[in-house]
Design an enzyme around this catalytic site. Structure first.
Site, PDB file in Angstrom:
ATOM      1  N   ARG A  92     -67.693 -34.799-117.419  1.00  0.00           N
ATOM      2  CA  ARG A  92     -68.409 -34.384-116.206  1.00  0.00           C
ATOM      3  C   ARG A  92     -69.800 -33.919-116.599  1.00  0.00           C
ATOM      4  NH1 ARG A  92     -68.476 -28.979-113.468  1.00  0.00           N
ATOM      5  NH2 ARG A  92     -69.456 -29.397-111.457  1.00  0.00           N
ATOM      6  N   HIS A 136     -76.522 -29.656-110.012  1.00  0.00           N
ATOM      7  CA  HIS A 136     -76.087 -28.478-110.754  1.00  0.00           C
ATOM      8  C   HIS A 136     -77.329 -27.569-110.907  1.00  0.00           C
ATOM      9  CE1 HIS A 136     -72.705 -27.026-113.578  1.00  0.00           C
ATOM     10  NE2 HIS A 136     -73.586 -26.057-113.536  1.00  0.00           N
ATOM     11  N   GLU A 181     -70.866 -25.498-107.365  1.00  0.00           N
ATOM     12  CA  GLU A 181     -70.902 -24.068-107.048  1.00  0.00           C
ATOM     13  C   GLU A 181     -72.030 -23.675-106.103  1.00  0.00           C
ATOM     14  OE1 GLU A 181     -70.759 -21.703-110.591  1.00  0.00           O
ATOM     15  OE2 GLU A 181     -68.818 -22.514-111.204  1.00  0.00           O
ATOM     16  N   ASN A 309     -63.836 -24.634-109.748  1.00  0.00           N
ATOM     17  CA  ASN A 309     -64.235 -23.962-110.994  1.00  0.00           C
ATOM     18  C   ASN A 309     -63.606 -22.583-110.985  1.00  0.00           C
ATOM     19  OD1 ASN A 309     -65.793 -26.189-111.432  1.00  0.00           O
ATOM     20  ND2 ASN A 309     -67.754 -25.106-111.446  1.00  0.00           N
ATOM     21  N   TYR A 311     -62.949 -18.980-113.257  1.00  0.00           N
ATOM     22  CA  TYR A 311     -63.225 -18.148-114.435  1.00  0.00           C
ATOM     23  C   TYR A 311     -62.501 -16.811-114.420  1.00  0.00           C
ATOM     24  CZ  TYR A 311     -66.709 -21.527-115.830  1.00  0.00           C
ATOM     25  OH  TYR A 311     -67.304 -22.683-116.242  1.00  0.00           O
ATOM     26  N   GLU A 382     -64.197 -26.921-113.863  1.00  0.00           N
ATOM     27  CA  GLU A 382     -64.692 -26.047-114.945  1.00  0.00           C
ATOM     28  C   GLU A 382     -63.701 -24.911-115.161  1.00  0.00           C
ATOM     29  OE1 GLU A 382     -68.615 -24.266-114.612  1.00  0.00           O
ATOM     30  OE2 GLU A 382     -69.435 -26.181-113.922  1.00  0.00           O
TER      31      GLU A 382
HETATM   32  C1  FCB Z   1     -70.478 -21.763-113.979  1.00  0.00           C
HETATM   33  C2  FCB Z   1     -71.556 -22.827-114.028  1.00  0.00           C
HETATM   34  C3  FCB Z   1     -71.768 -23.420-115.393  1.00  0.00           C
HETATM   35  C4  FCB Z   1     -71.662 -22.372-116.476  1.00  0.00           C
HETATM   36  C5  FCB Z   1     -70.391 -21.583-116.323  1.00  0.00           C
HETATM   37  C6  FCB Z   1     -70.174 -20.556-117.392  1.00  0.00           C
HETATM   38  O1  FCB Z   1     -70.749 -20.891-112.938  1.00  0.00           O
HETATM   39  O2  FCB Z   1     -71.248 -23.877-113.144  1.00  0.00           O
HETATM   40  O3  FCB Z   1     -73.007 -24.063-115.404  1.00  0.00           O
HETATM   41  O4  FCB Z   1     -72.776 -21.589-116.479  1.00  0.00           O
HETATM   42  O5  FCB Z   1     -70.373 -20.953-115.082  1.00  0.00           O
END
Ligand code: FCB
Length: 477
Positions: A92, A136, A181, A309, A311, A382
Site C-alpha cells: 500500500r 495521504h 485518515e 487503521n 493504533y 495500517e
Molecule cells: C497514521 C498515518 C501514517 C503514520 C502512522 C504512524 O496516522 O496514516 O502515515 O504516520 O499513523
C-alpha cells in the site's frame, strides 16, 4: 538483504496456539509518499502543504523535512525487491498529488505519473498487488492558498486528480483507497494545527472533514464510471472510546469523542447521515451550513471495501472538581467543542509515541464496523508501533515491535472468527520514515533505514512477518 526466513528471537514469537488465516488473505505493508519518497523538487514535483509546513520553523521536531526522506524515489526498484524478499502479497503506497498534478488543478505531470507507472509495473513483475491511496495528506500548496479543505472547491479538485490517476494507472491497479485518515487531515491539520497546514479553527476543521468526504464521494463516482472493475474504498483511523468509569459524565465524554473520532466519518460514508448528537455537540462551533443538499448522497456512494487503521484506544472522562488527577489531560483543540473532556492515561504499556498498546481494541473496532455499519470486506490498512531501535552487529532485534504485531494479528484472527470479513492486513510501516511532526525521531519500520547512508536492514519483525506470510498464519510454539 539478509535471509528473511532467519529465525526470530526466541520467546517472543508464537505465544499462543497456531492460527491460520483464510486462503488469499492479503498480507501487506504500507507507506506514504511524503514519508518515504524524498526528491521533493525533482521530476516536476511542486510543494505540498507538508513541504511548506516542514520548512516552517518550529513545526517539525529538529526542523526535519521530507526533502530526502528514504530516497525511495531513486531507490524504488531496490525497495520493491526488498518487499519481494519478505514475500509481501501487497504493497500500500500513496500517490503524491503535487508530483502528478503540481498545481492541484490542470494538466498532469507526465514525469510524475511515470514514477508510479514504473512502481506499479515493478510490483506486478514481482507478484505484489499494488494498493493505491490517492491522498495521504499532501495537498498541493496552491489549493491550500485557495482555501484548502475548508473550501468546498477542493473536493472537486480532488475528484479531477483522482480521474487523472485512474486514467494513467487504472488498467493495472485493482485496489484503491481515496483518502487516508480524513480525521487527521481535518482535525490535526485545521483544528489543532499540529499537522499541515497548521491552522487552528474548529469550524474550519469540521468543514474540512466534510469536504474531504465530499471529495471522496466524487472521486469514487469518477473511478467507478471509468474503472468498473476497481475495488474502491476509504481508509479511516478508528479508536474504541471507553469511559473511565460508568459515571454519566464519563459516559457522555466517551460519546462525544466517539462522535468526533469515529462516527463523524463512518456515519456519512456508510449511512449517508451525520450523527444527530455530533451536530448538537458542535452547535457552538458550527451550524453545518456548509453541508448542501445532495452532499450526503455523494459521500455515501457505495464502496467495495473499508480500510481501518488501528493504533490504540481512547479512555476519556469528565473533569473533576478541584485538583485533577495527574493521569488526566485536557482534550486538545483537535477535539472542537469538547474542551471539557479529559483523556486518561491508564498506565498500561505504551509505544515510543506514548500510545497505549491495546490489541483487544482492534477486535472491538473491526467488530463494530462490521456489526453496526457494513457487510463490506474490511482490511486493516495500517497497524504498527514505534519503538527505539538499535543496530548491533548489523542486526536490529525489535522484540517489542514484533510482539505488537503478533498481538494485533492474533486480534485480527479473533475478529475473523467472530464473523468479521477481514480480508487483509498491512503493517505500518514497511520501513522507517518521516513521521510527520515527529520527523525522523520515531521509527515504525519493519525495515531499519540509516538516514545517512540510506542502507536498509530488515529488523527481526520483518523476518518474522515474512514467516507469517509464508505460513499464512502464526505458528504454535
Ligand atoms: C497514521 C498515518 C501514517 C503514520 C502512522 C504512524 O496516522 O496514516 O502515515 O504516520 O499513523
Amino acid at each position: 538483504m539478509s535471509n528473511p526466513s532467519h529465525p526470530p528471537a526466541v520467546g517472543v514469537l508464537d505465544q499462543g496456539p497456531e492460527l491460520t488465516f483464510p486462503p488469499g488473505f492479503l498480507w501487506g505493508a504500507a507507506t506514504a509518499a511524503y514519508q518515504i519518497e524524498g526528491a521533493a523538487t525533482e521530476g516536476g514535483r511542486a510543494p505540498s502543504i507538508w513541504d511548506t509546513f516542514s520548512h516552517t520553523e518550529g513545526r517539525v521536531i529538529g526542523g526535519h523535512t521530507g526533502d530526502v526522506a528514504c530516497d525511495h524515489y531513486h531507490r524504488m526498484p531496490d525497495d520493491v525487491r526488498l518487499m519481494a524478499d519478505l514475500g509481501l502479497k501487497s504493497y500500500r503506497f500513496s500517490v503524491s498529488w503535487p508530483r502528478v498534478q503540481p498545481g492541484g488543478s490542470g494538466p498532469a505531470n507526465p514525469e510524475g505519473l511515470d514514477f508510479y507507472r514504473r512502481l506499479v509495473d515493478e510490483l506486478l513483475a514481482n507478484g505484489i498487488e499494488p494498493w493505491l491511496t490517492l491522498y495521504h495528506w499532501d495537498l498541493p500548496q496552491p489549493l491550500e492558498d485557495a482555501g484548502g479543505w475548508p473550501a468546498r472547491d477542493t473536493a472537486g479538485r480532488f475528484a479531477d486528480y483522482a480521474q487523472l490517476v485512474a486514467d494513467a494507472l487504472g488498467d493495472r491497479v485493482k485496489y484503491w483507497t481515496t483518502l487516508n485518515e480524513p480525521w487527521c487531515s481535518a482535525f490535526l491539520g485545521y483544528g489543532s494545527g499540529v499537522h499541515a497546514p497548521g491552522r487552528s479553527d474548529g469550524a474550519d476543521a469540521v468543514r474540512a472533514g466534510h469536504h474531504l468526504m465530499l471529495g471522496h464521494g466524487l472521486a469514487v463516482q469518477a473511478l467507478r464510471a471509468s474503472r468498473p472493475q476497481a475495488q474502491l474504498g476509504i481508509t479511516v483511523n478508528l479508536y474504541p472510546v471507553t469511559p473511565a468509569s460508568d459515571a454519566p459524565g464519563d459516559v457522555d465524554a466517551a460519546r462525544r469523542i466517539d462522535a468526533l473520532a469515529n462516527r463523524f466519518f463512518l456515519d456519512p460514508v456508510l449511512r449517508g447521515s451525520y450523527p444527530a448528537d455530533l451536530a448538537a455537540d458542535l452547535r457552538e462551533v458550527t451550524d453545518f451550513g456548509h453541508v448542501r443538499e445532495g452532499d450526503l448522497a455523494v459521500i455515501s456512494t457505495p464502496l467495495d471495501l473499508v480500510g481501518v487503521n488501528y493504533y490504540s484506544r481512547h479512555v476519556v472522562a469528565a473533569p473533576v472538581e478541584g485538583a485533577e488527577p495527574e493521569k488526566y489531560w485536557r482534550a486538545p483543540s483537535c477535539w472542537p467543542g469538547s474542551e471539557d473532556v479529559r483523556f486518561v492515561t491508564r498506565g498500561v504499556p505504551v509505544t515510543d509515541m506514548d500510545w497505549e498498546i491495546d490489541a483487544p481494541g482492534l477486535v472491538e473496532t473491526l467488530r463494530r464496523v462490521h456489526e453496526e455499519y457494513t457487510d463490506l470486506p474490511l482490511y486493516v490498512t495500517e497497524n504498527g508501533s514505534a519503538f527505539v531501535d538499535t543496530v548491533a552487529d548489523g542486526r536490529v532485534d525489535d522484540v517489542d515491535r514484533l510482539a505488537y504485531f503478533d498481538a494485533h494479528l492474533r486480534a485480527s484472527h479473533e475478529a475473523i472468527e467472530a464473523g468479521v470479513p477481514l480480508r487483509g492486513y498491512f503493517a505500518w510501516s514497511l520501513m522507517d520514515n518521516f513521521e510527520w511532526a515527529w520527523g525522523y525521531t520515531k521509527r515504525f519500520g519493519m525495515v531499519w533505514v540509516d538516514y545517512d547512508t540510506q542502507a536498509r536492514i530488515p529488523k527481526s519483525s520483518a523476518r518474522w512477518y515474512a514467516e507469517v506470510i509464508r505460513r499464512n498464519g502464526l505458528a504454535a510454539q
